[in-house]
Motif scaffolding. Structure first.
Motif, PDB file in Angstrom:
ATOM      1  N   ILE A 101       0.847  -1.202   0.000  1.00  0.00           N
ATOM      2  CA  ILE A 101       0.000   0.000   0.000  1.00  0.00           C
ATOM      3  C   ILE A 101       0.879   1.248   0.000  1.00  0.00           C
ATOM      4  CG2 ILE A 101      -1.624   1.357   1.385  1.00  0.00           C
ATOM      5  CD1 ILE A 101      -2.753  -1.458   2.317  1.00  0.00           C
ATOM      6  N   ASP A 147      -9.087   4.591  -3.955  1.00  0.00           N
ATOM      7  CA  ASP A 147      -9.437   3.558  -4.941  1.00  0.00           C
ATOM      8  C   ASP A 147      -8.231   3.182  -5.794  1.00  0.00           C
ATOM      9  OD1 ASP A 147     -12.163   3.148  -4.352  1.00  0.00           O
ATOM     10  OD2 ASP A 147     -12.738   4.924  -5.520  1.00  0.00           O
ATOM     11  N   ALA A 194      -5.657   1.268  -3.704  1.00  0.00           N
ATOM     12  CA  ALA A 194      -6.130  -0.106  -3.481  1.00  0.00           C
ATOM     13  C   ALA A 194      -5.943  -0.949  -4.740  1.00  0.00           C
ATOM     14  CB  ALA A 194      -7.593  -0.094  -3.054  1.00  0.00           C
ATOM     15  N   SER A 212      -8.163  -4.276  -0.799  1.00  0.00           N
ATOM     16  CA  SER A 212      -9.449  -3.581  -0.767  1.00  0.00           C
ATOM     17  C   SER A 212      -9.281  -2.206  -0.107  1.00  0.00           C
ATOM     18  CB  SER A 212     -10.469  -4.404   0.021  1.00  0.00           C
ATOM     19  OG  SER A 212     -10.129  -4.405   1.398  1.00  0.00           O
ATOM     20  N   LYS A 213     -10.226  -1.323  -0.380  1.00  0.00           N
ATOM     21  CA  LYS A 213     -10.222  -0.016   0.295  1.00  0.00           C
ATOM     22  C   LYS A 213     -10.344  -0.214   1.803  1.00  0.00           C
ATOM     23  CE  LYS A 213     -13.089   3.036  -1.160  1.00  0.00           C
ATOM     24  NZ  LYS A 213     -14.167   3.821  -1.796  1.00  0.00           N
ATOM     25  N   THR A 255      -9.105  -2.504   3.578  1.00  0.00           N
ATOM     26  CA  THR A 255      -7.783  -2.823   4.121  1.00  0.00           C
ATOM     27  C   THR A 255      -6.993  -1.545   4.369  1.00  0.00           C
ATOM     28  OG1 THR A 255      -7.766  -4.972   3.013  1.00  0.00           O
ATOM     29  CG2 THR A 255      -5.627  -4.069   3.658  1.00  0.00           C
ATOM     30  N   ILE A 256      -7.063  -0.619   3.448  1.00  0.00           N
ATOM     31  CA  ILE A 256      -6.353   0.661   3.616  1.00  0.00           C
ATOM     32  C   ILE A 256      -6.923   1.422   4.810  1.00  0.00           C
ATOM     33  CG2 ILE A 256      -5.904   2.920   2.566  1.00  0.00           C
ATOM     34  CD1 ILE A 256      -5.782   1.416  -0.162  1.00  0.00           C
TER      35      ILE A 256
END
Length: 192
Positions: free
Chosen positions: A17, A36, A39, A45-46, A48-49
């Motif tokens: 990331i 977006d 990711a 996935s968003k 996760t961020i």
């Protein structure tokens, strides 16, 4: 034991990331970077961020710091003058590099994005100030600098002109200028 197996994947995902956010920042600038896009590039996935960062500004600043950390090591030469000279020179050279120019872009964007402004103050500038403070405190402890030195003013005196040239005047910012700046500042802060 079970928790330890998951940790490397977390670190790997975080590094992915951070790398993705930095690459996008260099390629497109802060305004064009989105969570977006980060990711997608990091293949996470968003969610996760957002699990690790509260917003785009935080992840982008951390990505920038992750990529640039090796460029600004903290010197320990045994001399306050040499330490500050190396530190300030490395900073100036970094700020005028392609990676460092991102700082000027982030500063500009921070005028319109308070989250970004807080992120770069907290994650980039405060740690750099703390490094300068530590170097000056070592100089005081070794008797090289005045015992009653106003450290905060000294930091502004030494590092402020670097940012003034970078952001305001656009005048040349090179090793020669930094050497003249630091040696001139030390005339006023050196113990007699």
């Amino acid at each position: 034991m079970q928790g330890k197996r998951g940790r490397p994947r977390n670190v790997e995902a975080q590094n992915s990331i951070l790398s993705a956010s930095y690459e996008l920042l260099v390629e497109h600038g802060f305004a064009a970077v989105t969570v977006d896009k980060i990711a997608e590039r990091a293949q996470v996935s968003k969610a996760t961020i957002y699990k690790w960062w509260p917003n785009k500004a935080a992840v982008v600043m951390d990505g920038f710091l992750y990529a640039s950390k090796a460029r600004l090591p903290l010197p320990d030469t045994g001399s306050a003058l040499k330490d500050i000279l190396v530190h300030a020179t490395n900073l100036a050279l970094f700020l005028t590099s392609r990676e460092g120019i991102i700082i000027t872009e982030l500063l500009g964007e921070g005028q319109f994005d308070s989250g970004l402004a807080e992120a770069y103050r907290e994650r980039y500038f405060r740690p750099r100030r703390l490094e300068g403070r530590n170097l000056l405190e070592k100089g005081i402890e070794r008797g090289e600098l005045k015992q009653d030195l106003d450290i905060e003013v000294s930091i502004d005196l030494i590092y402020g002109p670097i940012f003034y040239r970078l952001l305001v005047t656009g005048e040349k910012l090179d090793e020669s200028y930094v050497q003249h700046l630091v040696t001139s500042a030390f005339e006023g802060i050196r113990s007699r």
